[in-house]
Design an enzyme around this catalytic site. Sequence first.
Site, PDB file in Angstrom:
ATOM      1  N   ARG A  96      -2.905  -4.513  -6.255  1.00  0.00           N
ATOM      2  CA  ARG A  96      -2.424  -3.774  -7.422  1.00  0.00           C
ATOM      3  C   ARG A  96      -0.915  -3.967  -7.521  1.00  0.00           C
ATOM      4  O   ARG A  96      -0.188  -3.696  -6.556  1.00  0.00           O
ATOM      5  CB  ARG A  96      -2.765  -2.295  -7.253  1.00  0.00           C
ATOM      6  CG  ARG A  96      -2.223  -1.458  -8.362  1.00  0.00           C
ATOM      7  CD  ARG A  96      -2.585   0.035  -8.315  1.00  0.00           C
ATOM      8  NE  ARG A  96      -1.840   0.665  -9.382  1.00  0.00           N
ATOM      9  CZ  ARG A  96      -1.123   1.776  -9.279  1.00  0.00           C
ATOM     10  NH1 ARG A  96      -1.110   2.458  -8.165  1.00  0.00           N
ATOM     11  NH2 ARG A  96      -0.438   2.224 -10.298  1.00  0.00           N
ATOM     12  N   HIS A 141       4.752   1.129 -14.858  1.00  0.00           N
ATOM     13  CA  HIS A 141       4.951   1.930 -13.639  1.00  0.00           C
ATOM     14  C   HIS A 141       6.391   2.442 -13.675  1.00  0.00           C
ATOM     15  O   HIS A 141       7.253   2.003 -12.923  1.00  0.00           O
ATOM     16  CB  HIS A 141       4.663   1.101 -12.382  1.00  0.00           C
ATOM     17  CG  HIS A 141       4.421   1.918 -11.145  1.00  0.00           C
ATOM     18  ND1 HIS A 141       3.274   1.823 -10.373  1.00  0.00           N
ATOM     19  CD2 HIS A 141       5.186   2.844 -10.524  1.00  0.00           C
ATOM     20  CE1 HIS A 141       3.351   2.654  -9.340  1.00  0.00           C
ATOM     21  NE2 HIS A 141       4.505   3.283  -9.406  1.00  0.00           N
ATOM     22  N   GLU A 186       0.636   7.241 -13.046  1.00  0.00           N
ATOM     23  CA  GLU A 186       1.107   8.607 -12.789  1.00  0.00           C
ATOM     24  C   GLU A 186       1.891   9.207 -13.954  1.00  0.00           C
ATOM     25  O   GLU A 186       3.083   9.519 -13.837  1.00  0.00           O
ATOM     26  CB  GLU A 186       1.969   8.643 -11.527  1.00  0.00           C
ATOM     27  CG  GLU A 186       1.209   8.259 -10.278  1.00  0.00           C
ATOM     28  CD  GLU A 186       1.960   8.588  -8.995  1.00  0.00           C
ATOM     29  OE1 GLU A 186       3.148   8.952  -9.065  1.00  0.00           O
ATOM     30  OE2 GLU A 186       1.352   8.490  -7.913  1.00  0.00           O
ATOM     31  N   ASN A 326      -4.232   8.685  -7.311  1.00  0.00           N
ATOM     32  CA  ASN A 326      -3.325   8.477  -6.193  1.00  0.00           C
ATOM     33  C   ASN A 326      -3.349   9.763  -5.382  1.00  0.00           C
ATOM     34  O   ASN A 326      -3.031  10.834  -5.904  1.00  0.00           O
ATOM     35  CB  ASN A 326      -1.905   8.194  -6.691  1.00  0.00           C
ATOM     36  CG  ASN A 326      -1.817   6.872  -7.432  1.00  0.00           C
ATOM     37  OD1 ASN A 326      -2.763   6.068  -7.403  1.00  0.00           O
ATOM     38  ND2 ASN A 326      -0.710   6.634  -8.101  1.00  0.00           N
ATOM     39  N   TYR A 328      -2.256  11.708  -1.711  1.00  0.00           N
ATOM     40  CA  TYR A 328      -1.231  11.713  -0.669  1.00  0.00           C
ATOM     41  C   TYR A 328      -1.409  13.009   0.105  1.00  0.00           C
ATOM     42  O   TYR A 328      -1.588  13.013   1.310  1.00  0.00           O
ATOM     43  CB  TYR A 328       0.215  11.612  -1.222  1.00  0.00           C
ATOM     44  CG  TYR A 328       0.624  10.204  -1.674  1.00  0.00           C
ATOM     45  CD1 TYR A 328       1.083   9.258  -0.779  1.00  0.00           C
ATOM     46  CD2 TYR A 328       0.526   9.823  -3.027  1.00  0.00           C
ATOM     47  CE1 TYR A 328       1.434   7.975  -1.180  1.00  0.00           C
ATOM     48  CE2 TYR A 328       0.890   8.539  -3.432  1.00  0.00           C
ATOM     49  CZ  TYR A 328       1.338   7.627  -2.498  1.00  0.00           C
ATOM     50  OH  TYR A 328       1.676   6.364  -2.908  1.00  0.00           O
ATOM     51  N   GLU A 397      -3.663   4.565  -4.859  1.00  0.00           N
ATOM     52  CA  GLU A 397      -2.530   4.666  -3.932  1.00  0.00           C
ATOM     53  C   GLU A 397      -2.857   5.689  -2.861  1.00  0.00           C
ATOM     54  O   GLU A 397      -3.447   6.728  -3.144  1.00  0.00           O
ATOM     55  CB  GLU A 397      -1.247   5.175  -4.623  1.00  0.00           C
ATOM     56  CG  GLU A 397      -0.466   4.157  -5.389  1.00  0.00           C
ATOM     57  CD  GLU A 397       0.786   4.758  -6.031  1.00  0.00           C
ATOM     58  OE1 GLU A 397       1.401   5.681  -5.464  1.00  0.00           O
ATOM     59  OE2 GLU A 397       1.126   4.286  -7.116  1.00  0.00           O
TER      60      GLU A 397
HETATM   61  C1  PNW Z   1       3.850   7.617  -6.079  1.00  0.00           C
HETATM   62  N1  PNW Z   1       4.091  14.025  -5.447  1.00  0.00           N
HETATM   63  O1  PNW Z   1       4.523   8.674  -6.643  1.00  0.00           O
HETATM   64  C2  PNW Z   1       4.312   6.438  -6.924  1.00  0.00           C
HETATM   65  O2  PNW Z   1       3.315   5.997  -7.828  1.00  0.00           O
HETATM   66  C3  PNW Z   1       4.828   5.297  -6.138  1.00  0.00           C
HETATM   67  O3  PNW Z   1       5.577   4.448  -6.977  1.00  0.00           O
HETATM   68  C4  PNW Z   1       5.624   5.829  -4.971  1.00  0.00           C
HETATM   69  O4  PNW Z   1       6.395   4.882  -4.347  1.00  0.00           O
HETATM   70  C5  PNW Z   1       4.612   6.482  -4.047  1.00  0.00           C
HETATM   71  O5  PNW Z   1       4.129   7.629  -4.711  1.00  0.00           O
HETATM   72  C6  PNW Z   1       5.111   6.819  -2.666  1.00  0.00           C
HETATM   73  O6  PNW Z   1       5.535   8.126  -2.457  1.00  0.00           O
HETATM   74  C7  PNW Z   1       4.361   9.983  -6.266  1.00  0.00           C
HETATM   75  O7  PNW Z   1       5.099  14.744  -5.625  1.00  0.00           O
HETATM   76  C8  PNW Z   1       5.430  10.827  -6.496  1.00  0.00           C
HETATM   77  O8  PNW Z   1       3.019  14.545  -5.036  1.00  0.00           O
HETATM   78  C9  PNW Z   1       5.327  12.163  -6.213  1.00  0.00           C
HETATM   79  C10 PNW Z   1       4.152  12.664  -5.717  1.00  0.00           C
HETATM   80  C11 PNW Z   1       3.084  11.837  -5.484  1.00  0.00           C
HETATM   81  C12 PNW Z   1       3.195  10.489  -5.768  1.00  0.00           C
END
Ligand code: PNW
Length: 497
Positions: A96, A141, A186, A326, A328, A397
């Site tokens: 991607r 992006h 996002e 995505n 996290y 992601e």
């Molecule tokens: C992503 N949050 O952004 C982005 O899509 C990427 O470009 C970035 O490098 C990646 O996260 C790594 O952190 C996020 O606040 C920004 O939960 C903020 C959040 C989650 C994803």
Amino acid sequence: MLVLILFSLLAASLADDYVINTKRFPKDFQFGTASAAYQIEGGWDADGKGENIWDRSVHLYPEKNSYATGDIACDSYHKWQEDVDLLVGMGVNSYRFSIAWSRVLPTGLVNSSNPAGIAYYKNLIAALKKNNIEPLVTMHHWDLPTYLEDLGGFTNSQIQDWFVDYARFLFENFGDDVKNWITFNEPKQTCEHGYGTGALAPNIYSPGVKDYQCAHNLIIAHGKAYRMYEKEFKAKQNGRITMVIDSNWFGPGSDSEADIEAAERDMLFTYGWFGHPINFGDYPEIMKIRIANRSALEGFASSRLPSFSDEEKQIINGTADFMCVNIYTSSLVKAIPEPDIIPNGPGRDLDVGVQEYQPDDWEPTVTSWFKVVPWGARKIVKWISDTYNHPEIMVTENGYHDNGTVIHDMDTRGRYHKLYLSNLLDAIYEDGVNLTGYMAWALTDDFEWQYGYNIQLGFYQVNFTDPDRPRTPKDSASYYRKVVTTRCLVDDDQCVD
Ligand code: PNW
């Protein structure tokens, strides 16, 4: 009971106190890594590229971006062949990446095309295809051309047409080879932090107003691009289009009905803000009601949340060929009394009106908002599956933040992917979620937006002080290679088919 214990001994192995799923990922599962143009390419003004809002933000407001720039970043504009070699070495079957709008169209408008920029992506795509790596391409992006930002960017409804023209240009140039398209990455971050809190480029502060306008135009732009593809390209190119939506998993802070409702409301205000319009043609009811009510109490003549016309609803309804997320981290959510009405002080957080928190005993990373919550991965894909009638879903992601100095990262990054992937296997095999891909963020360390180079997620370390930007594998690189080549998280002889 005994049977259960025996079964879990057979079907599971332990990592710390976690039980790792020992099933194999399905045969056609897409394993890859993800990246974004501004974060890796560099070459910010090379060969006719136009300026975008990140170029401008890092040059004008260094203090908002950790005094770092993506001017050179990983220099992937020049070192893309090396990156393709790394992908090939890893054994992935997908990659991607994003196209920098202002590299192919310097002003953003189609009368400004840049042959060198087109050639760059043509070469990259050809090299990927030659190695049987399927490109998954993001059109936007976060790096809007400044020419378009100066005309109002996402707060100008003309962005809908500018984006459709740009998308058509991409389909014409790359659509014979690219079969999986992502319109926007996002949008919550683009709009909430680009036009609400101002933390991200274009650094506009207008919480609760311009963030909603941005999202509104972006959703319609997505829908119009989808319809244009359907009409002009689908028959000959036969590709698929979607949007990548990010969200924490928001789980209830207790069993109380109020907390369960609050957590669901947070999911709807976050994932549903975009997921509902592209699946059902409109915002979640609760968003419309709450924002309209609060806007009225604040003295606005109409809701700060714009509404879709009937025609727009038709356009956006059903415009995701598969769903993306995505992941996290996760948060717990508690119900709170209705936040006070602050005239002239609206905000998305007040509109949601809940309390989010991450318990102290959850495992931290170096980033304040980011705790390691592997089980949240299973919960969020299940929520998407249940909420949107069991679509195909890809995790576009996921990755682990550290400060970039750690090469022996099996106990941190390697373990992180293992635990999250294990929960995703549970989602596939226990919950029946139709999960078809996982794009780890990221192949290499990169420019991490407002954090500059202070936070890193790569399987390869990049030496950003060396002009050659050499890449060095971390331990997690060989673990990920093992996972994608065996489709198994544990030792191969412990895996069950
Ligand atoms: C992503 N949050 O952004 C982005 O899509 C990427 O470009 C970035 O490098 C990646 O996260 C790594 O952190 C996020 O606040 C920004 O939960 C903020 C959040 C989650 C994803």
